[in-house]
Enzyme design. Structure first.
Site, PDB file in Angstrom:
ATOM      1  N   VAL A   1       0.851  -1.192   0.000  1.00  0.00           N
ATOM      2  CA  VAL A   1       0.000   0.000   0.000  1.00  0.00           C
ATOM      3  C   VAL A   1       0.886   1.242   0.000  1.00  0.00           C
ATOM      4  CG1 VAL A   1      -1.722   1.321   1.296  1.00  0.00           C
ATOM      5  CG2 VAL A   1      -1.829  -1.177   1.284  1.00  0.00           C
TER       6      VAL A   1
ATOM      7  N   ALA B   1       3.686   2.028  -1.732  1.00  0.00           N
ATOM      8  CA  ALA B   1       5.135   1.783  -1.806  1.00  0.00           C
ATOM      9  C   ALA B   1       5.765   1.867  -0.404  1.00  0.00           C
ATOM     10  CB  ALA B   1       5.794   2.743  -2.783  1.00  0.00           C
TER      11      ALA B   1
ATOM     12  N   GLU C   1      -0.925   1.437 -16.667  1.00  0.00           N
ATOM     13  CA  GLU C   1      -0.738   0.055 -17.098  1.00  0.00           C
ATOM     14  C   GLU C   1      -0.902  -0.003 -18.623  1.00  0.00           C
ATOM     15  OE1 GLU C   1      -0.122  -2.652 -14.987  1.00  0.00           O
ATOM     16  OE2 GLU C   1       0.144  -1.091 -13.491  1.00  0.00           O
TER      17      GLU C   1
ATOM     18  N   LYS D   1      -5.680  -2.601  -2.425  1.00  0.00           N
ATOM     19  CA  LYS D   1      -5.053  -1.902  -1.298  1.00  0.00           C
ATOM     20  C   LYS D   1      -6.072  -1.641  -0.192  1.00  0.00           C
ATOM     21  CE  LYS D   1      -1.731   0.238  -4.440  1.00  0.00           C
ATOM     22  NZ  LYS D   1      -1.456   1.425  -5.287  1.00  0.00           N
TER      23      LYS D   1
END
Lengths: 383, 383
Positions: free
Chosen positions: B172, B174, B230, B245
């Site tokens: 969550v 980084a 992405e 997350k």
């Protein structure tokens, strides 16, 4: 069903006034929670400035919760620890014998585990030599008291010499994860280049109010009536409390400096200092003399699109504490209250900002308890 | 002079693509730093999706730094681990044998210490059964991979059953200290009542840009050309990454829920989903169809003095993921990027705000390394 107890943390508490008293309450009220987590905090001794109350048998039991609750009530009522004698399986020792009894307890508990957690919630330099002895005896240390870390550099060095056995999160910003975050970032090989902090709730409030156009003297008096300030306002306005926090952060980043090295800007001139003017006179007639110059600075900053903040700034080139003009939309300019901004390789263009309630006995005591619990792996029972 | 080594952490890494490769680099470059701190990370094995490279003698040595450096170069060039055979004192095992070799290593290292740190930097559900076996064998677990914690609730429960032996900060935000902070607050007896997070760098960027009056389709295409998204934009716009997350945070707060329970608002309708429209068509002609409705929502929010943020909100009553109108001057409305706000008794009127770089391979790998180092007390050498 609670988990089997995997770690027992024997604690001796120094200082059972404000923060210390809240800590004892939190310890008692957290028993079921900690039992579920397989951890137990055993308070084996509590000291105030003159004496130490210590459990008869530190190895197998602590001061019981009924006694701790009575102790909190007694301290809240201003009674000394000696008022509690005869209330349980405990003994009372006066200074200077009390000190050696703490080390006796550490020796009894042995050096094979984490030994003993010595928790300092006092606000004095007097605990330093006991804390250093405790380090030599293998004890863990948890500090809310800033002073042991802000005296001679050699004392700091000694206290942090076994860095896994000391926690001092609550010395800077109460429970806010500033020390832990900086430590983790450093451990990951990402060198912290700069920390900027607005570390005084009082001065944070004052500077925010000034921005809204209010007069300095009125804002400060307001802060006093709201209970935000020390009895003598100048303890806040002089910046020493912020300077102590800055010194702790600077030393954490590896700077081998002392307080003399830090440039501290006071919000009042020496002519209005405690040696020249009484607390009452400062409040009555001193403060108002500062209104115009503060107003001019606030206006000048505002004309440049900036705001004034009382900050500490720790960088590779040194450590400053004082008023700083910051862009209104910078991380620190935008925020209010107790704010901390950490810069490193990973947190350069998007720095790590930690903000929130950074003061108060309840919050500080919660931070101290989290620090104690964080030591649990050093106190694991071997199966 | 480096300190005597007090803790050696034997690591097996699953997944040596982006984050995993950075992790190996950080481990190698941090050797002197860690030596100074009395801790050593020994990489005894590295696995990709098809095979495992493991040191000949996991008990006394790991894969050496020259080999790890070659490994990083090979993976960056798209080569398989087998390209490294014959480069050092190591063996290569293919799946499914590779899995049992990890458990063999754990058994060899014994259960008396923390055993082995199994680090999952992959992005697959396939590691779950190996991770669960490792828990049974007394291993510690460090995760950057969210999926093992977001499948069946029983899997989550198993993985966190020994809570001191698992770290998952990097799942969550980084390296941002969200999980650690919530865990510390809970341990201090201060129940966390609510967490609000803006946990997608991509969506954070998109929402900020919309506020400045730009068109949704243009902003999203910009985000794509900046490399924020992405390959299929809809992986970001659909909200599943944020939902994972959110589920981890909700479970951390004690909610025994699964993904089905979370209300996830997608920024595109199902008619434009991957089953109906190709990635190219979505980008070319799908996105622009969404401009008007998004613009209307942004304007409506703005007319009420609010901003739109794509957030997750975990409270006692449930868990939501989607667009939320927030006052411009609220903690989350003011901030941009990866932001997290934690509310509890101590952090009620002045919540704990944690903000900063919350994405990127370098930052995520640094967070993983900090998590590994944080386990060191479980790996202390007995004197």
């Amino acid at each position: 069903m609670p988990a089997p107890v995997k770690s027992v943390l024997p604690v001796v508490l120094l200082g059972c006034g404000g923060v210390g008293r809240y800590l004892l309450r939190h310890i008692v009220s957290c028993r079921p929670l900690h039992a579920n987590q397989g951890v137990a905090v055993r308070v084996v001794g509590v000291a105030d400035s003159s004496s130490l109350l210590v459990a008869d048998d530190v190895h197998s039991s602590g001061l019981d919760d009924a006694l701790l609750t009575q102790l909190c009530a007694a301290k809240a009522a201003g009674s000394p620890l000696s008022a509690l004698l005869g209330q349980g399986h405990c003994q009372l020792f006066q200074n200077p014998e009390a000190r050696s009894k703490v080390i006796d307890a550490a020796t009894t508990l042995g050096r094979t585990t984490g030994c003993l957690v010595l928790v300092d919630c006092s606000a004095t330099y007097d605990t330093v030599s006991l804390l250093k002895d405790a380090v030599d005896h293998g004890c863990c240390i948890v500090l809310a008291n800033k002073k042991p870390l802000t005296g001679a550099y050699e004392d700091f060095q000694k206290l942090v010499s076994n860095f896994r056995r000391i926690r001092f999160e609550s010395t800077v910003g109460a429970g806010l994860p500033v020390i832990a975050s900086a430590t983790h970032i450093i451990a990951s090989g990402d060198p912290v280049s700069r920390i900027v902090g607005s570390l005084s709730g009082t001065l944070g409030y004052v500077m925010s109010e000034l921005e809204d156009g209010k007069k300095f003297s009125e804002v400060v008096k307001n802060a006093k009536s709201l209970g935000y300030t020390e009895p003598d306002l100048r303890d806040d306005l002089g910046g020493m409390d912020v300077a102590r926090k800055a010194l702790i952060l600077a030393r954490l980043l590896g700077q081998q400096i002392s307080m003399d090295y830090i440039n501290v800007e006071s919000l009042y001139p020496s002519e209005l200092g405690p040696d020249a003017v009484s607390t009452e006179d400062f409040l009555e007639s001193g403060l108002v003399q500062l209104d115009r110059s503060v107003e001019e600075r606030v206006k000048a900053a505002s004309s440049r699109g900036n705001v004034l903040r009382y900050v500490c700034e720790i960088g590779s080139t040194g450590c400053q504490v004082g008023l700083k003009e910051l862009p209104k939309d910078s991380a620190l300019g935008r925020l209010r209250g107790s704010d901390n901004v950490i810069y490193s390789r990973c947190y350069e263009s998007s720095p790590l900002v930690i903000q929130g309630a950074g003061a108060g006995n309840d919050t500080t005591a919660a931070g101290v308890l989290a620090d104690i619990i964080d030591l649990q792996d050093l106190f694991r029972k071997t199966a």
